[in-house]
Design a protein around this motif. Structure first.
Motif, PDB file in Angstrom:
ATOM      1  N   SER A 218       8.777  -6.010  -3.197  1.00 49.67           N
ATOM      2  CA  SER A 218       8.999  -4.629  -3.632  1.00 49.67           C
ATOM      3  C   SER A 218       9.047  -4.590  -5.158  1.00 49.67           C
ATOM      4  O   SER A 218       9.261  -5.613  -5.813  1.00 49.67           O
ATOM      5  N   GLU A 219       8.884  -3.392  -5.685  1.00 49.92           N
ATOM      6  CA  GLU A 219       8.873  -3.217  -7.132  1.00 49.92           C
ATOM      7  C   GLU A 219      10.142  -3.802  -7.782  1.00 49.92           C
ATOM      8  O   GLU A 219      10.067  -4.549  -8.758  1.00 49.92           O
ATOM      9  N   GLU A 289       0.367  -2.213  -6.964  1.00 49.23           N
ATOM     10  CA  GLU A 289       0.903  -1.030  -6.272  1.00 49.23           C
ATOM     11  C   GLU A 289       0.088  -0.610  -5.042  1.00 49.23           C
ATOM     12  O   GLU A 289       0.626  -0.480  -3.943  1.00 49.23           O
ATOM     13  N   GLY A 290      -1.212  -0.397  -5.280  1.00 49.00           N
ATOM     14  CA  GLY A 290      -2.093   0.062  -4.202  1.00 49.00           C
ATOM     15  C   GLY A 290      -2.153  -0.948  -3.056  1.00 49.00           C
ATOM     16  O   GLY A 290      -1.855  -0.625  -1.901  1.00 49.00           O
ATOM     17  N   ARG A 292      -0.116  -3.272  -2.289  1.00 50.61           N
ATOM     18  CA  ARG A 292       1.196  -3.439  -1.651  1.00 50.61           C
ATOM     19  C   ARG A 292       1.406  -2.348  -0.600  1.00 50.61           C
ATOM     20  O   ARG A 292       1.888  -2.617   0.500  1.00 50.61           O
ATOM     21  N   LYS A 293       0.972  -1.148  -0.946  1.00 45.44           N
ATOM     22  CA  LYS A 293       1.139  -0.024  -0.020  1.00 45.44           C
ATOM     23  C   LYS A 293       0.278  -0.272   1.239  1.00 45.44           C
ATOM     24  O   LYS A 293       0.749  -0.150   2.367  1.00 45.44           O
ATOM     25  N   ARG A 294      -0.968  -0.682   1.024  1.00 47.38           N
ATOM     26  CA  ARG A 294      -1.851  -0.951   2.167  1.00 47.38           C
ATOM     27  C   ARG A 294      -1.302  -2.101   3.001  1.00 47.38           C
ATOM     28  O   ARG A 294      -1.352  -2.081   4.234  1.00 47.38           O
ATOM     29  N   TYR A 295      -0.757  -3.097   2.327  1.00 47.85           N
ATOM     30  CA  TYR A 295      -0.183  -4.253   3.028  1.00 47.85           C
ATOM     31  C   TYR A 295       0.948  -3.794   3.956  1.00 47.85           C
ATOM     32  O   TYR A 295       0.983  -4.147   5.138  1.00 47.85           O
ATOM     33  N   ASN A 296       1.835  -2.984   3.416  1.00 47.15           N
ATOM     34  CA  ASN A 296       2.969  -2.523   4.224  1.00 47.15           C
ATOM     35  C   ASN A 296       2.508  -1.658   5.394  1.00 47.15           C
ATOM     36  O   ASN A 296       3.047  -1.759   6.495  1.00 47.15           O
ATOM     37  N   GLU A 297       1.478  -0.845   5.159  1.00 46.60           N
ATOM     38  CA  GLU A 297       0.947  -0.020   6.261  1.00 46.60           C
ATOM     39  C   GLU A 297       0.370  -0.898   7.364  1.00 46.60           C
ATOM     40  O   GLU A 297       0.616  -0.684   8.547  1.00 46.60           O
TER      41      GLU A 297
END
Ligand code: ADP
Ligand code: TRP
Length: 335
Positions: A218-219, A289-290, A292-297
């Motif tokens: 996370s950030e 950022e981008g 990481r978001k796709r990874y979590n999805e």
């Protein structure tokens, strides 16, 4: 021979959270090859290699999905490359057995993963094979099967894996000598510049040293870890040497050429380590950022990953099956 499309293949074993060292040393170069589009590229999750270390069910599952999600989040396009899970391709394991019968045991004794444990045991004064399973011992044979089954031309890996590629070549040569020309001898691709990315304490970044920056932390966690990077005692305002700085090295992997030059100038002028860390956090976070978001999805929808992997396995098996048949015919399995 020459105008055949080159085959590039690489695998990652799910034995820990993917970290920045894995990304820079192994994933990024492999992604660059995929985006060049000049080769047939195969990427796989070496889950049965991971099983030699990870024998906790949920950990094994989560780490395996984690590798797939990492590849996909970083932009690997399953329409353009073949992405699959090793254990979905049974042909690999059949070939592995056949190859193991042509592999001298001495070659495995010298393989570094095993040798490192055996040497450590010896130092501790315990039996050399303590804690070694047969899977770990014969690990390089399975890796040779991964590579040779697909007639791979080149294998992008980190420096520590070169020995394994050389073993794959030795095994291929032994087979070819005995049964006639069958396997292509694979080469490797190692990025010399980034072959050893340092971790938080300055040693090689590795899960074995617990000094990693996981790629999709996370950030807040990313910021915390960057603040832990060890620096020397050069006071603020004094010039600093970019060439020996982990912060600078990491920065250059995530920034544009222009940003890198500006950062270099700031080192010369005497940026404080605190500021340098803030700037590093900024470029890394913007870059990640981008993905990481796709990874979590993706991690929240493993059925989506399963679908992609099983499509990939179909393509991989379509390449693997005829090759295995050829090998079986060479060894005399068929009349
Ligand atoms: P670890 O050392 O954390 O156990 P692995 O051995 O699983 O990592 O490595 C997976 C891939 O990432 C390999 O190709 C390896 O060479 C590469 N790699 C691992 N750590 C680094 C690093 N610090 N710098 C460059 N490449 C690395
Ligand atoms: N042994 C590799 C590692 O530890 C992972 C791996 C397994 C691999 N099979 C492979 C890498 C085939 C390249 C090609 O990182």
């Amino acid at each position: 021979m020459r105008n055949e499309i080159e085959i590039v293949l690489t695998g990652i074993k799910p034995t820990g959270k993917v970290h920045v060292g894995n990304y820079i040393g192994a994933i990024k170069p492999a992604l660059q090859i995929a985006s060049a589009g000049t080769s047939t590229a195969l990427y796989f999750i070496a889950d049965y290699h991971g099983l030699t270390f990870i024998q906790n069910r949920s950990e094994f599952r989560d780490l395996s999905y984690g590798i797939a999600a990492t590849w996909l989040a970083l932009g690997l396009d399953p329409e353009k490359v073949i992405i699959y899970r090793q254990s979905d391709v049974p042909e690999i394991f059949e070939l592995s057995w056949i190859l193991s019968c042509l592999t001298p045991k001495g070659l495995m004794n010298r393989a570094h993963a095993y040798k490192a444990i055996a040497d450590k045991n010896e130092q501790l004064g315990v039996e050399p094979d303590t804690g070694v399973n047969i899977g770990l011992f014969t690990y390089p044979v399975l890796m040779a099967a991964d590579i040779l089954l697909f007639q791979s031309d080149r294998v992008p890996v980190g420096k520590d894996q070169i020995q394994h590629i050389e073993i794959a070549r030795d095994i291929a040569e032994a087979f070819n000598r005995n049964y006639g020309d069958t396997f292509k001898l694979p080469g490797y691709i190692v990025d010399e510049q980034t072959s050893v990315i340092p971790g938080l304490d300055g040693r090689k970044m590795s899960k074995s040293y617990a000094n990693t920056i996981p790629l999709f932390e996370s950030e807040g966690e990313l910021k915390k870890l960057i603040n832990k990077i060890k620096t020397d005692s050069t006071p603020p305002n004094e010039p600093k040497d970019p060439a020996t700085s982990t912060i600078f090295l990491l920065y250059s992997e995530f920034a544009s050429q222009e940003q890198i030059e500006q950062f270099r100038a700031k080192f010369r002028e005497g940026i404080s380590w605190g500021e340098a860390k803030q700037e590093l956090f900024h470029v890394m976070n913007t870059y990640l950022e981008g993905p990481r978001k796709r990874y979590n999805e993706l991690m929240a929808a493993p059925e989506q990953i399963d679908r992609i992997l099983s499509e990939g396995a179909k393509k991989a098996r379509a390449m693997a099956a005829p090759m295995l048949e050829k090998v079986k015919s060479r060894i005399g399995r068929y009349r």
